[in-house]
Structure formats: C-alpha cells, structure tokens
Design a protein around this motif. Structure first.
Motif, PDB file in Angstrom:
ATOM      1  N   THR A   1       4.940 -19.565  10.716  1.00 28.97           N
ATOM      2  CA  THR A   1       4.190 -19.607  11.961  1.00 28.97           C
ATOM      3  C   THR A   1       3.178 -18.492  11.938  1.00 28.97           C
ATOM      4  OG1 THR A   1       5.807 -18.224  13.074  1.00 28.97           O
ATOM      5  CG2 THR A   1       6.062 -20.604  13.300  1.00 28.97           C
TER       6      THR A   1
ATOM      7  N   GLN B   1       4.558 -23.770  20.048  1.00 31.28           N
ATOM      8  CA  GLN B   1       5.006 -22.994  18.893  1.00 31.28           C
ATOM      9  C   GLN B   1       6.528 -23.029  18.752  1.00 31.28           C
ATOM     10  OE1 GLN B   1       2.919 -19.195  19.710  1.00 31.28           O
ATOM     11  NE2 GLN B   1       2.284 -19.323  17.579  1.00 31.28           N
TER      12      GLN B   1
ATOM     13  N   ALA C   1       0.530 -22.594  13.318  1.00 31.19           N
ATOM     14  CA  ALA C   1       0.201 -23.071  14.663  1.00 31.19           C
ATOM     15  C   ALA C   1      -1.107 -22.417  15.084  1.00 31.19           C
ATOM     16  CB  ALA C   1       1.309 -22.718  15.648  1.00 31.19           C
TER      17      ALA C   1
END
Length: 181
Positions: free
Chosen positions: A2, A89, A105
C-alpha cells in the motif's frame, strides 16, 4: 503494497514500478467482487494493480511540471474524500494482503472519468476495471446530468474497460475459468 498519500518524489518512483498496471476504481461500500475481478485480471496479465478512489468533492487547481497535482475542496467545510479513501485503502489491504500482487492505492480528484484516464495515460495501463453505478433515483439523476463513468471512459481513450455489475458476482458458474492458487 500500500502507498500512503504520495509526495511528488515518491509518486514518480511508484509510477515507474506501476507501468502497465490494471487500474480499478473503487468507492466505499462497493461490492468486493469488483476488486476481486480486477485482481484476477492483474494476475492473468502479470501486471501490478492500482486501486483508485476519486474524490469528487475536490477539483484540480494546478499540476506541477513533475506531475504533482494540487487540489482544493469544492466546499471548505467538507473533507469526505479523505475518510472515503481511508475506507477504500482498508478494504483493498484486507482483500489483497495475501494475493502476491504488487499494488498501490491512489486518491485522485475531480471528474472520475477524466482522472482515471489521466492516471491510465501516466501508467500506460493495460486495463481499467470499474463497477456499474448503484441503483436508485439519486444515481439516475446524477447519471442523467453527468453521464456514466464507464461509458465516458470507454469513449474517451483507447484502453480496454471492463465493467463489473454491482449486483451479482460474475463467473460463479465458471469457476474452472479462474482457478484459485
């Protein structure tokens, strides 16, 4: 993997790593099978996955030469986009943590079709995946005035656009088509 809200320098590094990505547009509360289908196509194509949320309550004020986008809220008292992006997220992290995919993301701002198209151009994306709109009177009125994001994406750029129905998970009857690993 992420990625927190990007700074100009680490976004350009990430853009290099995310070339030829599959891009999936997500909203809070969207059925999980939209992200699941996007992940399947990313694996099939051997591409990274970019999960995007478009904050329609903000607009682009200007873009730096290095690509960093500055934005401003439409309503100075509302910052819904940050909370919505955080929710997207969390959903993506839970769904993709054991997928083996390289993913990031991103939060975009402004018109969803134009923002996703611009990101697809930056990443030279292989595929754009988007869910159909929610049903309801309010969504019908919005679509009447602004048009369908999926249709606008399909008409304004050269990449393939995969539109996933909101109501039903596709491929249930053809499980052999997508073997689980």
């Amino acid at each position: 993997m992420t990625e927190p809200t990007s700074t100009p320098s680490d976004e350009s590094i990430s853009n290099d790593e995310l070339q030829k990505a599959v891009i999936v547009g997500l909203q809070p509360g969207q059925p999980g099978h939209v992200l699941k289908e996007a992940a399947k196509y990313a694996k099939l194509l051997g591409s990274p996955l970019v999960v995007v949320h478009v904050d329609v309550s903000r607009f682009v004020t200007y873009e730096d030469p290095d690509g960093y986008v500055h934005s401003a809220p439409i309503d100075l008292n509302v910052d819904l986009g940050a909370a919505e992006f955080e929710e997207v997220q969390k959903v993506a992290d839970a769904a993709l943590k054991d997928s083996g995919l390289t993913w990031a993301a991103r939060q975009l701002v402004g018109d969803p079709a134009l923002a996703i198209k611009q990101l697809a151009d930056k990443l030279d994306a292989e595929l754009i995946v988007i869910g159909t709109r929610r049903r309801g009177f309010g969504e019908s009125v919005r679509e009447f005035f602004t048009g369908s994001v999926a249709a606008r994406l399909a008409h304004r750029q050269h990449r393939n656009v995969l539109v996933i129905p909101q109501e039903e998970e596709s491929g249930k009857e053809n499980k052999d088509l997508w073997p689980e690993e």
